[in-house]
Design a protein around this motif. Structure first.
Motif, short mmCIF file in Angstrom:
data_model
loop_
_atom_site.label_atom_id
_atom_site.label_comp_id
_atom_site.label_asym_id
_atom_site.label_seq_id
_atom_site.Cartn_x
_atom_site.Cartn_y
_atom_site.Cartn_z
N ASP A 2 45.31 58.91 63.92
CA ASP A 2 45.31 58.66 62.47
C ASP A 2 45.08 59.94 61.69
O ASP A 2 45.65 60.12 60.60
N TYR A 3 44.26 60.82 62.24
CA TYR A 3 43.96 62.10 61.60
C TYR A 3 43.91 63.19 62.68
O TYR A 3 43.45 62.94 63.79
N LYS A 17 43.60 53.85 70.18
CA LYS A 17 44.26 53.30 69.00
C LYS A 17 44.88 51.93 69.28
O LYS A 17 44.65 50.96 68.54
N LYS A 61 39.86 53.69 64.91
CA LYS A 61 40.44 54.70 64.02
C LYS A 61 40.25 56.05 64.71
O LYS A 61 39.14 56.47 64.97
N THR A 70 35.22 54.41 64.22
CA THR A 70 35.83 55.74 64.29
C THR A 70 35.51 56.44 65.60
O THR A 70 34.40 56.34 66.11
N GLY A 92 38.10 48.97 64.64
CA GLY A 92 38.01 49.58 63.32
C GLY A 92 37.00 50.70 63.22
O GLY A 92 36.98 51.43 62.22
#
Length: 336
Positions: free
Chosen positions: A197-198, A171, A177, A152, A150
């Motif tokens: 995710d981004y 991932k 993340k 980043t 979880g």
């Protein structure tokens, strides 16, 4: 056997940047496998070594490079215990030895894995070097574990060979993340396909990260240029975070800028274990087998993007030219 190499460092556009030649098929001893190569892929390390390892000199024997291969074990040394004749294998090899741009290659069994059963030779050939690099940087250098799920991670350079599989492993295996950089619609789309995710634009990275809601992150992977992004990484990393890079540095990295945040920094070189014959060298065998399992189970996907058919100097030149243009997405494979 046929091999392709070079006697001197030349621009890839030069007729003699790669030459085809005949040489004796090697014989395995000790823990070596003799592999009949079926496909190879090309990585940035290939063209960097071609450009720099024979400057201002002409080698008596052509230098054979190439550090990704899939093939079949044809013979084994007397100490081999992990494989047998007929086994399909994949591996990245050893910088200290002749590379995979040849019909046959010797490789130590401790840095070889069993080829993923469900993948084609092309799909499998794309994976060893980049998967090993991504796995080691995440789990051996940063030492990400269950408690980090979880958190980043920012991956600078997501669409290249290492970035593509690092996104997937971060991932889907580490449970992080994932934020990654890309600047073109096609590279942004590719990064999202890998599981990012981004996706943010590296051309204005600080503002892009803030707008995405990530003024700081727990981990950063640099796959582009440590010094180019150093001050940005220093600002983006959380206190007690970890930055890791594969890119090297022509000038010293300003590690003192990490002191106030107690941030850790690591280099990753996939060849360290084989160069120094480390006690845990066999870990690359285990990593490749685990990656093969994840590929066969569909957790990870091959990052193959382009295939050139035929083992020739012309195809090697095409592959090197594509990588030197710095627009490559995923991996380029040459089949024999």
């Amino acid at each position: 056997m046929k091999a392709i190499g070079f006697r001197t460092s030349l621009p890839i556009s030069d007729t003699n940047s790669f030459i085809e030649f005949e040489t004796e098929k090697p014989a395995p001893k000790g823990r070596d496998l003799l592999v009949k190569v079926a496909a190879v892929s090309v990585n940035p390390v290939d063209y960097k070594i071609r450009q720099n390892s024979a400057k201002d000199q002409v080698l008596d024997t052509p230098k054979v490079i190439g550090w990704d291969a899939v093939g079949t074990v044809e013979a084994v040394g007397e100490e081999v215990s992990l494989f047998k004749v007929g086994d399909e294998v994949y591996y990245a090899g050893d910088l200290n030895r002749a590379g995979s741009n040849a019909e046959y290659q010797l490789v130590d069994e401790r840095i070889v894995g069993s080829k993923p059963k469900k993948l084609s030779i092309e799909e499998a050939a794309a994976m060893p070097l980049t998967a090993l690099t991504a796995w080691e940087i995440l789990f051996d250098r940063i030492r990400i574990n269950e408690k980090d799920k979880g958190k980043t991670i920012l991956i600078i350079g997501g669409a290249g060979g290492v970035g593509s599989i690092a996104i997937q492993i971060a991932k889907k295996v580490a449970g992080l993340k994932v934020i990654t950089t890309a600047s073109r619609p096609e590279t942004e789309g590719w990064c999202r396909e890998q599981g990012a995710d981004y996706v943010v634009n590296h051309k204005d990275l600080l503002n892009e990260m803030r707008e995405a809601g990530f003024p700081q992150v727990d981990f950063i992977l640099d796959f582009v240029d440590a010094n180019q992004y150093w001050d940005i990484m220093v600002e983006l990393i959380k206190p007690q975070g970890h930055i890791a890079s594969i890119t090297g540095s022509a000038v010293p990295v300003a590690l003192d800028k990490l002191k106030s945040k107690s941030v850790s920094f690591s280099w990753e070189l996939m060849y360290t274990r084989s160069i120094f014959q480390t006690e845990d060298m066999i870990e690359q065998h285990h990593i490749l087998n685990e990656v093969a399992r994840l590929l066969d189970d569909g957790v990870l996907n091959s990052t193959l993007k382009a295939t050139l058919s035929g083992f020739s100097a012309d195809n090697l030149k095409k592959a090197h030219q594509q990588l030197e243009n710095n627009t490559t997405i995923g991996k380029v494979v040459i089949t024999f």
